[in-house]
Design an enzyme around this catalytic site. Structure first.
Site, PDB file in Angstrom:
ATOM      1  N   ASP A  21       0.830  -1.209   0.000  1.00 41.34           N
ATOM      2  CA  ASP A  21       0.000   0.000   0.000  1.00 41.34           C
ATOM      3  C   ASP A  21       0.864   1.259   0.000  1.00 41.34           C
ATOM      4  O   ASP A  21       1.975   1.262   0.525  1.00 41.34           O
ATOM      5  CB  ASP A  21      -0.910  -0.023   1.235  1.00 41.34           C
ATOM      6  CG  ASP A  21      -2.036   0.980   1.144  1.00 41.34           C
ATOM      7  OD1 ASP A  21      -2.338   1.455   0.031  1.00 41.34           O
ATOM      8  OD2 ASP A  21      -2.628   1.306   2.190  1.00 41.34           O
ATOM      9  N   GLY A  22       0.310   2.323  -0.570  1.00 41.69           N
ATOM     10  CA  GLY A  22       0.964   3.635  -0.513  1.00 41.69           C
ATOM     11  C   GLY A  22       1.540   4.125  -1.816  1.00 41.69           C
ATOM     12  O   GLY A  22       2.158   5.196  -1.852  1.00 41.69           O
ATOM     13  N   GLY A  24       0.039   5.355  -4.516  1.00 41.09           N
ATOM     14  CA  GLY A  24      -0.573   6.609  -4.955  1.00 41.09           C
ATOM     15  C   GLY A  24      -0.145   7.794  -4.117  1.00 41.09           C
ATOM     16  O   GLY A  24       0.156   8.875  -4.642  1.00 41.09           O
ATOM     17  N   ARG A  25      -0.098   7.607  -2.797  1.00 41.26           N
ATOM     18  CA  ARG A  25       0.305   8.701  -1.907  1.00 41.26           C
ATOM     19  C   ARG A  25       1.785   9.033  -2.081  1.00 41.26           C
ATOM     20  O   ARG A  25       2.194  10.190  -1.973  1.00 41.26           O
ATOM     21  CB  ARG A  25      -0.020   8.327  -0.466  1.00 41.26           C
ATOM     22  CG  ARG A  25      -1.504   8.470  -0.137  1.00 41.26           C
ATOM     23  CD  ARG A  25      -1.864   7.844   1.192  1.00 41.26           C
ATOM     24  NE  ARG A  25      -1.828   6.393   1.115  1.00 41.26           N
ATOM     25  CZ  ARG A  25      -1.567   5.598   2.139  1.00 41.26           C
ATOM     26  NH1 ARG A  25      -1.275   6.121   3.319  1.00 41.26           N
ATOM     27  NH2 ARG A  25      -1.589   4.295   2.000  1.00 41.26           N
ATOM     28  N   TRP A  26       2.594   7.999  -2.349  1.00 40.61           N
ATOM     29  CA  TRP A  26       4.025   8.222  -2.631  1.00 40.61           C
ATOM     30  C   TRP A  26       4.182   9.110  -3.864  1.00 40.61           C
ATOM     31  O   TRP A  26       4.973  10.058  -3.868  1.00 40.61           O
ATOM     32  CB  TRP A  26       4.686   6.869  -2.850  1.00 40.61           C
ATOM     33  CG  TRP A  26       6.152   6.897  -3.176  1.00 40.61           C
ATOM     34  CD1 TRP A  26       7.194   6.891  -2.289  1.00 40.61           C
ATOM     35  CD2 TRP A  26       6.740   6.916  -4.479  1.00 40.61           C
ATOM     36  NE1 TRP A  26       8.398   6.895  -2.968  1.00 40.61           N
ATOM     37  CE2 TRP A  26       8.149   6.911  -4.320  1.00 40.61           C
ATOM     38  CE3 TRP A  26       6.220   6.917  -5.772  1.00 40.61           C
ATOM     39  CZ2 TRP A  26       9.034   6.927  -5.395  1.00 40.61           C
ATOM     40  CZ3 TRP A  26       7.084   6.938  -6.851  1.00 40.61           C
ATOM     41  CH2 TRP A  26       8.478   6.947  -6.667  1.00 40.61           C
ATOM     42  N   HIS A  38       2.421   3.353  -8.924  1.00 47.97           N
ATOM     43  CA  HIS A  38       2.256   1.918  -9.176  1.00 47.97           C
ATOM     44  C   HIS A  38       3.456   1.362  -9.948  1.00 47.97           C
ATOM     45  O   HIS A  38       3.925   0.258  -9.665  1.00 47.97           O
ATOM     46  CB  HIS A  38       0.966   1.660  -9.949  1.00 47.97           C
ATOM     47  CG  HIS A  38      -0.277   1.957  -9.156  1.00 47.97           C
ATOM     48  ND1 HIS A  38      -0.481   1.431  -7.896  1.00 47.97           N
ATOM     49  CD2 HIS A  38      -1.365   2.724  -9.436  1.00 47.97           C
ATOM     50  CE1 HIS A  38      -1.647   1.870  -7.436  1.00 47.97           C
ATOM     51  NE2 HIS A  38      -2.196   2.648  -8.345  1.00 47.97           N
ATOM     52  N   SER A  67     -10.328  -7.635  -5.084  1.00 55.03           N
ATOM     53  CA  SER A  67     -11.601  -7.687  -5.806  1.00 55.03           C
ATOM     54  C   SER A  67     -12.332  -6.357  -5.726  1.00 55.03           C
ATOM     55  O   SER A  67     -13.201  -6.069  -6.558  1.00 55.03           O
ATOM     56  CB  SER A  67     -12.478  -8.816  -5.251  1.00 55.03           C
ATOM     57  OG  SER A  67     -12.557  -8.756  -3.836  1.00 55.03           O
ATOM     58  N   ARG A  72     -11.845   1.431  -8.612  1.00 52.95           N
ATOM     59  CA  ARG A  72     -10.972   2.589  -8.805  1.00 52.95           C
ATOM     60  C   ARG A  72     -11.212   3.196 -10.199  1.00 52.95           C
ATOM     61  O   ARG A  72     -11.840   2.578 -11.053  1.00 52.95           O
ATOM     62  CB  ARG A  72      -9.507   2.177  -8.637  1.00 52.95           C
ATOM     63  CG  ARG A  72      -9.164   1.790  -7.208  1.00 52.95           C
ATOM     64  CD  ARG A  72      -7.683   1.619  -6.998  1.00 52.95           C
ATOM     65  NE  ARG A  72      -7.373   1.393  -5.590  1.00 52.95           N
ATOM     66  CZ  ARG A  72      -6.143   1.384  -5.089  1.00 52.95           C
ATOM     67  NH1 ARG A  72      -5.103   1.588  -5.878  1.00 52.95           N
ATOM     68  NH2 ARG A  72      -5.947   1.173  -3.801  1.00 52.95           N
ATOM     69  N   LEU A 132      11.635 -20.556  -3.249  1.00 51.38           N
ATOM     70  CA  LEU A 132      10.593 -19.666  -2.755  1.00 51.38           C
ATOM     71  C   LEU A 132       9.302 -19.850  -3.550  1.00 51.38           C
ATOM     72  O   LEU A 132       9.324 -19.922  -4.782  1.00 51.38           O
ATOM     73  CB  LEU A 132      11.062 -18.208  -2.869  1.00 51.38           C
ATOM     74  CG  LEU A 132      10.014 -17.127  -2.568  1.00 51.38           C
ATOM     75  CD1 LEU A 132       9.675 -17.103  -1.087  1.00 51.38           C
ATOM     76  CD2 LEU A 132      10.517 -15.754  -3.041  1.00 51.38           C
ATOM     77  N   ARG A 189       1.742  -4.650   6.376  1.00 47.75           N
ATOM     78  CA  ARG A 189       1.065  -3.658   5.539  1.00 47.75           C
ATOM     79  C   ARG A 189       1.892  -2.387   5.520  1.00 47.75           C
ATOM     80  O   ARG A 189       2.236  -1.845   6.573  1.00 47.75           O
ATOM     81  CB  ARG A 189      -0.344  -3.341   6.030  1.00 47.75           C
ATOM     82  CG  ARG A 189      -1.026  -2.303   5.123  1.00 47.75           C
ATOM     83  CD  ARG A 189      -2.499  -2.157   5.371  1.00 47.75           C
ATOM     84  NE  ARG A 189      -3.073  -1.293   4.333  1.00 47.75           N
ATOM     85  CZ  ARG A 189      -4.327  -1.356   3.919  1.00 47.75           C
ATOM     86  NH1 ARG A 189      -5.155  -2.246   4.442  1.00 47.75           N
ATOM     87  NH2 ARG A 189      -4.774  -0.539   2.987  1.00 47.75           N
ATOM     88  N   SER A 197      -8.125  -5.137   5.154  1.00 49.14           N
ATOM     89  CA  SER A 197      -8.706  -4.899   3.824  1.00 49.14           C
ATOM     90  C   SER A 197      -9.046  -6.181   3.062  1.00 49.14           C
ATOM     91  O   SER A 197      -8.678  -6.342   1.897  1.00 49.14           O
ATOM     92  CB  SER A 197      -7.769  -4.014   2.989  1.00 49.14           C
ATOM     93  OG  SER A 197      -7.647  -2.735   3.571  1.00 49.14           O
TER      94      SER A 197
END
Length: 246
Positions: A21-22, A24-26, A38, A67, A72, A132, A189, A197
């Site tokens: 998360d973050g 868009g704010r970044w 993104h 989902s 958006r 992994l 998160r 979420s």
């Protein structure tokens, strides 16, 4: 702090999940549009995979697209889909070279044909790798996961091959997306929000939760190490007392 120099004596989780998360704010803080964030977030994916490989984490599950994210703006959703295709094209061979097994968990039926084919090709290429396990949760929701498992069991009851009294937690778990994997140990998160979420709702029952203000594009190996150090200092009691665990 160098993640490779950390003491190996500390407890390392087998299965780590991250809500990335973050972005868009970044981007907004840098005067850019959300989609710029993104694209920058791909760095966080690479860093997390690299860290997981170095530290012998068995499973890494990344929440790429929920989902609910279809709600958006259409332009942003389109960029996310194209970015998913681009990452699959550019990163899968590297993952395969590093013995990473790639899996996509979620309802892929809503994706376009090209993306579905890319996902299948990537999963097929890496299917036999035993390093992994990298789960990409795309068009995924925790409630969807539980609902699918419930429907599968209900169908068996309807057919008469299963009695409702036989259903227990282990049986329901067998029909969830992560049923064949180690239990979730740590959920991270980024971005400063402190909620789950609708991510891995069934699996998160006894996971440790770690929230950081770091935006996803800035979540590097050192930031990941801080989360692992925090996890290692916790006492996991599973309903018992601290004395019992000690």
């Amino acid at each position: 702090m160098n993640s490779e120099s950390q003491s190996t004596s500390k407890l390392v989780p087998q299965h780590v999940a991250i809500i990335m998360d973050g972005n868009g704010r970044w981007a907004k803080k840098k005067g850019k549009i959300r989609t710029f964030g993104h694209r920058a977030g791909v760095k966080g994916v690479r860093a997390s995979v690299s860290f997981s490989l170095k530290n012998k984490i068995k499973v890494l599950t990344l929440f790429a697209f929920s989902s609910e994210n279809w709600n958006r703006p259409q332009e942003e959703v389109g960029v996310l889909m194209e970015l998913f295709k681009m990452v699959l094209s550019s990163e899968v061979k590297k993952l395969h070279k590093n013995n990473v097994k790639l899996r996509v968990i979620g309802d892929t039926s809503r994706f376009d044909k090209k993306l579905v084919e890319q996902i299948k090709d990537a999963e097929t290429l890496t299917a036999n790798n035993d390093g992994l396990i990298l789960n990409i949760a795309a068009n995924y929701g925790g409630r969807w996961d539980i609902l699918n498992a419930t429907k599968a069991l209900a169908e068996q009851v309807k057919e008469g091959s299963l009695e409702s009294e036989q259903i227990d937690e282990a049986m329901l778990n067998r029909y969830t997306c992560c049923s064949d994997l180690p239990e979730l140990d740590l959920l991270i998160r980024t971005g400063g929000e402190t909620r789950i979420s609708n991510f891995l709702l069934w699996q998160v029952a006894y996971a440790e939760l770690y929230f950081t203000d770091t935006y996803w594009p800035d979540f590097n190996e050192d930031a990941f190490q801080l989360a692992i150090d925090n996890f290692a200092d916790r006492q996991r009691r599973y309903g018992m007392t601290g004395e019992q665990v000690s």
